[in-house]
Structure formats: structure tokens, C-alpha cells
Design a protein around this motif. Sequence first.
Motif, PDB file in Angstrom:
ATOM      1  N   LYS A 186       0.946  -1.152  -0.022  1.00 13.24           N
ATOM      2  CA  LYS A 186       0.058   0.131   0.016  1.00 13.24           C
ATOM      3  C   LYS A 186       0.755   1.280  -0.054  1.00 13.24           C
ATOM      4  N   CYS A 187       0.213   2.317  -0.492  1.00 15.34           N
ATOM      5  CA  CYS A 187       0.845   3.703  -0.350  1.00 15.34           C
ATOM      6  C   CYS A 187       0.625   4.044   1.028  1.00 15.34           C
ATOM      7  N   ILE A 188       1.934   4.483   1.595  1.00 20.36           N
ATOM      8  CA  ILE A 188       2.046   5.149   2.930  1.00 20.36           C
ATOM      9  C   ILE A 188       1.109   6.416   3.058  1.00 20.36           C
ATOM     10  N   PHE A 189       1.356   7.086   2.041  1.00 19.62           N
ATOM     11  CA  PHE A 189       0.621   8.554   2.017  1.00 19.62           C
ATOM     12  C   PHE A 189      -0.903   8.206   2.047  1.00 19.62           C
ATOM     13  N   CYS A 190      -1.426   7.382   1.095  1.00 22.66           N
ATOM     14  CA  CYS A 190      -2.998   7.026   0.980  1.00 22.66           C
ATOM     15  C   CYS A 190      -3.297   6.561   2.394  1.00 22.66           C
ATOM     16  N   GLU A 191      -2.609   5.506   3.149  1.00 22.16           N
ATOM     17  CA  GLU A 191      -2.846   5.288   4.449  1.00 22.16           C
ATOM     18  C   GLU A 191      -3.005   6.358   5.441  1.00 22.16           C
ATOM     19  N   LYS A 230      -6.547  11.240  -4.146  1.00 18.96           N
ATOM     20  CA  LYS A 230      -6.357  10.413  -5.089  1.00 18.96           C
ATOM     21  C   LYS A 230      -4.836   9.966  -5.265  1.00 18.96           C
ATOM     22  N   HIS A 231      -4.635   8.826  -5.342  1.00 13.74           N
ATOM     23  CA  HIS A 231      -3.190   8.553  -5.442  1.00 13.74           C
ATOM     24  C   HIS A 231      -2.545   8.932  -6.737  1.00 13.74           C
ATOM     25  N   LEU A 232      -1.386   9.746  -6.489  1.00 13.01           N
ATOM     26  CA  LEU A 232      -0.786  10.399  -7.694  1.00 13.01           C
ATOM     27  C   LEU A 232       0.776  10.602  -7.208  1.00 13.01           C
ATOM     28  N   TYR A 284       5.139   6.293  -4.280  1.00 17.36           N
ATOM     29  CA  TYR A 284       5.210   7.709  -3.874  1.00 17.36           C
ATOM     30  C   TYR A 284       3.993   8.408  -4.014  1.00 17.36           C
ATOM     31  N   HIS A 285       3.807   9.545  -3.339  1.00 18.99           N
ATOM     32  CA  HIS A 285       2.837  10.397  -3.593  1.00 18.99           C
ATOM     33  C   HIS A 285       2.860  11.646  -3.150  1.00 18.99           C
ATOM     34  N   TRP A 286       2.748  12.493  -4.232  1.00 20.32           N
ATOM     35  CA  TRP A 286       3.344  13.755  -4.160  1.00 20.32           C
ATOM     36  C   TRP A 286       2.426  14.920  -3.227  1.00 20.32           C
TER      37      TRP A 286
HETATM   38 ZN   LIG Z   1      -0.904   7.073  -2.376  1.00 21.41          ZN
END
Ligand SMILES: [Zn+2]
Length: 325
Positions: A186-191, A230-232, A284-286
Motif C-alpha cells: 500500500k501507499c503510506i501516504f494514502c494510508e 487520489k493516489h498520484l 510515492y505520493h506527491w
Molecule cells: Zn498514495
Amino acid sequence: MPKLRQNPVTGDWVVIAPERAKRPDDYILPKPVSKKKTLEFCNFCENGEAYNERIEGAGTKNVYVVDNKYPTFVSKEAIILDAGKIYYSQKSIGAHEVIVLKKHEKDLEEIPVSEIDELFNVYQKRITFHKKNPIIEDVMPIHNHGAEAGESIEHPHSQFFASSVIPNNILKELTGAEKFYRDEKKCIFCEIIKEEKRIGQRMVTENEDFVAFCAYAARVPFEMWILPKKHLENFDQLNSASRFQLAKIFQETLLKLYKGLNDPPYNFFLHDNLCQKNHSAGFYHWHLEIMPRLSRFGGYELGSGVIIDVVSPERSAEFLRKVKV
Ligand SMILES: [Zn+2]
Ligand SMILES: [Zn+2]
Ligand SMILES: [Zn+2]
């Protein structure tokens, strides 16, 4: 009681020690004397020296770009290197530009949202431009507001750094995010977004596409992160409709600082991952980080790298939520 908290991305520790100081409203500055800035001769104003050297095609109607006169990173390889048995240096290759808002007398919280959108559009254009250069490993637009935040020229402007090395903080974020992605898929930033929305205590504001909240392991009072829901991975993938949403939430957070704390000095910077060429994509997630500069670091911060924040992020957020803009 003081609490150690760990930044979930970088692993950095901070100490949240609110009993050492203060309530959030202890940081309210005296009212700013006047927002009218002095309008004597200015190199950044129209027909000034910088304006006349602006880079063709890089700007928009209200924003232009010029090379920094005293660059941190340069495109020419004319630097003499020093090295020894244990010392290592490398040419400081890249670019260092100034992104100037044409209006001298208005700060970011006062200009139309469309002009903030233009500023972000120019960030995107410079990222797209510089990442074509195979030597560039990182791009980072930053903005300093107020002398205590390192602003040396009062005409509102951002700076754009493109470097041939991955800066220390980005490397930590990439390493941490990649590890989390490997372990959790999973993306840490989305979490982080999910967790902040679930808890709610550190949320400052949100709109259709973005959240703004005080960081869990904040390094300074009122430190805020703005993330796209949104994951980007890359900032220049953001479409124009979402970019406008970003301009809106960003101005709202600045207005909360401006009205709540009376125009505090601050820095903000954009963290992007340019390094798809070297790092597998997906993790990664800006994001944008906003750091008001109302506290100073002492010896322990410098000696240990562990920052002591004397206002809890929950109280910072509670304070900012209440500021009507
Ligand atoms: Zn993300
Ligand atoms: Zn000016
Ligand atoms: Zn970051």
C-alpha cells in the motif's frame, strides 16, 4: 507529558512537549502594520532587471520565470572539485530558478485563486521541462514568506531547484515509502489520509480532491500537509480541474494562518518523486508541506536531529479549524 512521535514516512523522531510552552494562541503575532509594501525600485517588477531576463515561454499571464542570479545548482560544469581520502564532493549540477508573481504588493493569500493556480501550473511546466534532463534526480519548488523564513526580496516569488542528487529528506521519504509499499502493498501516504480522516483531530480542511491536516509528527507549531486524495505519484500528472482545487485549499490554509496568527513567516515546499527512472513507481505520493516559522531550533535539535515541538498538532489543528476565512 512529553511524547516521542515518529514520522511514519521518514522514521524521524520528534518530541511533542506542549507543557514546555504554550497554547496555540501564544503564537499570535502583533497585528501586521500594513500589508502595503514599499514600492520603490524592484528588480522583480515589470521592466526590472529580472523581468527583462525572464525565460521565454516558461511563465503564464501573471507569473514569470528567471534564472537565479546566485544559483545553488548550475548547468555549467565549471566547478573545481575537492576530494581526499575520505572527503567527497560532486558538481552541484542542475538548475535554480526564480518563479515570480508579477504583482509586487499582494501576497499569496490576497491574489485571486486563478493566479495561485497559475503559479502551480508554472511549477508543473518547470518539472516537466527539467525532468527531461537525464542528469536531474529531483525537482523542488519552494516558497519563503517573511524575513524569518529566509525571504530576501519582498516581491512575492517561489524558487525552483532541480538537482543531480536526491536531497536528504526526499531520500528518507522514498526509502520509507518504498519499504512500506514492499511490506504492506500500500501507499503510506494514502494510508495517512485514511487515518487522518478517521481520527479527525488533526484535520484542518478538505475539499473534493485534497485534504489539509497538521502533521502527526509536526516539527513546528501549525505544520500542515496538503495531499491529493487520489493516489498520484507526480505533481505534473495533476489535471487542471484538480490543480484549481489545490489552489483553493492552499489559499484557504494560508488565509487561516494569516488571519489566525497575523501573517506569520512560513515556508512551503512541494515533494515530488522524479526518480521513476531509478526507483520502482507506485509507492510515492506527491504532497505540499507548509511550515510556519514561529519557533527556533536550539542545541538539542541541531545535536540530535530530534525536534521538540511545543504545541501539539491536535491543538494546532483545532485552532486553525476555528479560524473563519
Ligand atoms: Zn498514495
Ligand atoms: Zn517588485
Ligand atoms: Zn514530504
